[in-house]
Scaffold this active site. Structure first.
Site, PDB file in Angstrom:
ATOM      1  N   ALA A 110       0.865  -1.179   0.000  1.00  0.00           N
ATOM      2  CA  ALA A 110       0.000   0.000   0.000  1.00  0.00           C
ATOM      3  C   ALA A 110       0.903   1.231   0.000  1.00  0.00           C
ATOM      4  O   ALA A 110       2.048   1.170   0.459  1.00  0.00           O
ATOM      5  CB  ALA A 110      -0.866  -0.011   1.250  1.00  0.00           C
TER       6      ALA A 110
ATOM      7  N   GLU B  19      -0.535  -9.345  -0.678  1.00  0.00           N
ATOM      8  CA  GLU B  19      -1.953  -9.650  -0.428  1.00  0.00           C
ATOM      9  C   GLU B  19      -2.723  -9.729  -1.742  1.00  0.00           C
ATOM     10  O   GLU B  19      -3.568 -10.600  -1.935  1.00  0.00           O
ATOM     11  CB  GLU B  19      -2.550  -8.592   0.510  1.00  0.00           C
TER      12      GLU B  19
ATOM     13  N   GLU C 223       4.392  -5.304   7.496  1.00  0.00           N
ATOM     14  CA  GLU C 223       3.563  -4.330   8.227  1.00  0.00           C
ATOM     15  C   GLU C 223       3.978  -4.120   9.688  1.00  0.00           C
ATOM     16  O   GLU C 223       3.955  -2.994  10.183  1.00  0.00           O
ATOM     17  CB  GLU C 223       2.078  -4.739   8.182  1.00  0.00           C
TER      18      GLU C 223
ATOM     19  N   GLY D 270       0.503  -5.035   0.836  1.00  0.00           N
ATOM     20  CA  GLY D 270      -0.673  -5.121  -0.041  1.00  0.00           C
ATOM     21  C   GLY D 270      -0.370  -5.759  -1.383  1.00  0.00           C
ATOM     22  O   GLY D 270      -1.272  -6.312  -2.025  1.00  0.00           O
TER      23      GLY D 270
HETATM   24  N1  COA Z   1       4.564   3.316  -0.459  1.00  0.00           N
HETATM   25  C1  COA Z   1       4.944   4.500  -0.948  1.00  0.00           C
HETATM   26  N2  COA Z   1       6.084   4.700  -1.633  1.00  0.00           N
HETATM   27  C2  COA Z   1       6.869   3.632  -1.814  1.00  0.00           C
HETATM   28  C3  COA Z   1       6.540   2.356  -1.326  1.00  0.00           C
HETATM   29  C4  COA Z   1       5.321   2.216  -0.615  1.00  0.00           C
HETATM   30  N3  COA Z   1       4.900   1.053  -0.137  1.00  0.00           N
HETATM   31  N4  COA Z   1       7.522   1.490  -1.668  1.00  0.00           N
HETATM   32  C5  COA Z   1       8.444   2.204  -2.350  1.00  0.00           C
HETATM   33  N5  COA Z   1       8.056   3.490  -2.449  1.00  0.00           N
HETATM   34  C6  COA Z   1       8.754   4.597  -3.102  1.00  0.00           C
HETATM   35  C7  COA Z   1       9.950   5.070  -2.302  1.00  0.00           C
HETATM   36  O1  COA Z   1       9.541   5.952  -1.266  1.00  0.00           O
HETATM   37  C8  COA Z   1      10.753   5.752  -3.376  1.00  0.00           C
HETATM   38  O2  COA Z   1      10.157   7.003  -3.662  1.00  0.00           O
HETATM   39  P1  COA Z   1      11.090   8.326  -3.911  1.00  0.00           P
HETATM   40  O3  COA Z   1      11.920   7.983  -5.121  1.00  0.00           O
HETATM   41  O4  COA Z   1      10.096   9.402  -4.164  1.00  0.00           O
HETATM   42  O5  COA Z   1      11.897   8.469  -2.670  1.00  0.00           O
HETATM   43  C9  COA Z   1      10.530   4.865  -4.584  1.00  0.00           C
HETATM   44  O6  COA Z   1       9.332   4.144  -4.324  1.00  0.00           O
HETATM   45  C10 COA Z   1      11.651   3.872  -4.820  1.00  0.00           C
HETATM   46  O7  COA Z   1      11.811   3.099  -3.634  1.00  0.00           O
HETATM   47  P2  COA Z   1      13.220   2.922  -2.873  1.00  0.00           P
HETATM   48  O8  COA Z   1      12.926   2.635  -1.437  1.00  0.00           O
HETATM   49  O9  COA Z   1      14.113   4.082  -3.165  1.00  0.00           O
HETATM   50  O10 COA Z   1      13.779   1.627  -3.621  1.00  0.00           O
HETATM   51  P3  COA Z   1      14.770   0.528  -3.034  1.00  0.00           P
HETATM   52  O11 COA Z   1      15.156  -0.315  -4.197  1.00  0.00           O
HETATM   53  O12 COA Z   1      15.855   1.158  -2.219  1.00  0.00           O
HETATM   54  O13 COA Z   1      13.876  -0.336  -1.997  1.00  0.00           O
HETATM   55  C11 COA Z   1      11.882  -1.534  -1.279  1.00  0.00           C
HETATM   56  C12 COA Z   1      12.763  -1.098  -2.463  1.00  0.00           C
HETATM   57  C13 COA Z   1      10.636  -2.169  -1.874  1.00  0.00           C
HETATM   58  C14 COA Z   1      12.629  -2.542  -0.419  1.00  0.00           C
HETATM   59  C15 COA Z   1      11.514  -0.311  -0.417  1.00  0.00           C
HETATM   60  O14 COA Z   1      10.993   0.699  -1.280  1.00  0.00           O
HETATM   61  C16 COA Z   1      10.488  -0.576   0.643  1.00  0.00           C
HETATM   62  O15 COA Z   1      10.833  -1.127   1.676  1.00  0.00           O
HETATM   63  N6  COA Z   1       9.222  -0.171   0.439  1.00  0.00           N
HETATM   64  C17 COA Z   1       8.171  -0.267   1.408  1.00  0.00           C
HETATM   65  C18 COA Z   1       7.680  -1.698   1.539  1.00  0.00           C
HETATM   66  C19 COA Z   1       6.599  -1.820   2.606  1.00  0.00           C
HETATM   67  O16 COA Z   1       6.817  -1.644   3.781  1.00  0.00           O
HETATM   68  N7  COA Z   1       5.390  -2.158   2.153  1.00  0.00           N
HETATM   69  C20 COA Z   1       4.286  -2.459   2.993  1.00  0.00           C
HETATM   70  C21 COA Z   1       3.405  -1.319   3.150  1.00  0.00           C
HETATM   71  S1  COA Z   1       2.101  -1.745   4.269  1.00  0.00           S
END
Ligand code: COA
Length: 258
Positions: free
Chosen positions: A67, A116, A136, A113
């Site tokens: 999400a 999910e 989460e 999500g």
């Molecule tokens: N919601 C909002 N934005 C998100 C996102 C999410 N779930 N997942 C990634 N993004 C955004 C990042 O904030 C970043 O945005 P920016 O360029 O404006 O800063 C962009 O996507 C790229 O992500 P980044 O974190 O720089 O890539 P990465 O390769 O270093 O890491 C992940 C990838 C997926 C490991 C990391 O983005 C992450 O942990 N995301 C969240 C996952 C999460 O907790 N999801 C569950 C939500 S309930």
């Protein structure tokens, strides 16, 4: 077909491919994307040329990284309740109960999500090295789009609680041994594998397939009702043109024409 901003929809002969198109945000699910997924499934349910759906993410990094966390800021408990309820009813349940096969082509991170949504699909095919997880609890919340239930159904309570409590990601190859994904293939073969699974399914009776999805899903909500539902739908299937064709074709030693 209406115009969408955050998803791409490609329809070939029988298959609709839906691609979440927010690669710069790892295809995170914001409110607009969720509303568009809900709308496209309504459109596709009524489109009789479409016999199956493939769901994937844009780019090479992510299927869906969860999400959109920026929309969680400042959410009250009652707003969170409405968000989760809407996500269940309008998106996840709609996919799970879709009457035609839905395959998730997991082409990278499937988190929160995103996992999910993949679990709501009927079948999951992942590319080598794709990472799956429910992170989460590291945000101080729990999965809210069916993760606690569908993960438990797919992999059992022990593995589900391990994944949820550690918040760790696992790679597709490990997810395969858990039964969380059906296949793991090289990235450049991911869509081909999904299309070929659907091609096989298209040779079978579409009505029987929709009944099978219904019966299997009923058992997940209430096993006793699932057995009753199976008896009802087994009986109902004898009233369809397709069962007459399928049985006749067997007797005539030819392929059925559904
Ligand atoms: N919601 C909002 N934005 C998100 C996102 C999410 N779930 N997942 C990634 N993004 C955004 C990042 O904030 C970043 O945005 P920016 O360029 O404006 O800063 C962009 O996507 C790229 O992500 P980044 O974190 O720089 O890539 P990465 O390769 O270093 O890491 C992940 C990838 C997926 C490991 C990391 O983005 C992450 O942990 N995301 C969240 C996952 C999460 O907790 N999801 C569950 C939500 S309930």
């Amino acid at each position: 077909m209406r115009k969408y901003n955050t998803i791409l929809v490609d329809v070939d002969t029988n298959t609709a491919r839906i691609t979440i198109n927010r690669a710069d945000k790892m295809n995170a699910l914001n409110a607009e994307t969720l509303a568009e997924i809900s709308a496209i499934f309504d459109e596709l349910e009524n489109d009789h040329t479409v016999r199956g759906v493939i769901f994937t993410g844009a780019g090479s990094k992510a299927f869906i990284a969860g999400a959109d966390i920026t929309e969680f800021q400042g959410l009250t408990a009652s707003e969170a309740f409405a968000l989760a309820e809407r996500g269940h009813l309008q998106v996840m349940d709609k996919i799970a109960n879709f009457s035609k096969p839905v395959i998730a082509a997991v082409n990278g991170f499937a988190l929160g999500g995103g996992l999910e949504l993949a679990m709501a699909c009927h079948i999951r095919v992942a590319s080598e090295g794709a990472k799956l997880g429910l992170p989460e609890v590291s945000l101080g919340i729990i999965p809210g789009y069916g993760g606690t239930q569908r993960l438990t159904q797919l992999v059992g309570r022990g593995k589900a609680l391990e994944m949820i409590m550690t918040a760790d990601m696992i790679v597709a190859e490990e997810a395969l041994t858990w039964g969380l994904v059906n296949y793991v293939v090289p990235a450049d073969e991911l869509l081909t594998k999904c299309y070929s699974l659907l091609e096989k399914i298209y040779t079978r009776s579409p009505i029987a397939i929709s009944y099978a999805i219904d019966a299997v899903n009923t058992s997940l909500i209430n096993p006793e009702n699932g057995f009753k539902k199976e008896i009802e739908l087994f009986a109902q299937s004898f009233d369809t043109v397709e069962s007459k064709e399928g049985i006749q074709a067997f007797i005539e030693k030819r392929k059925p024409n559904f």
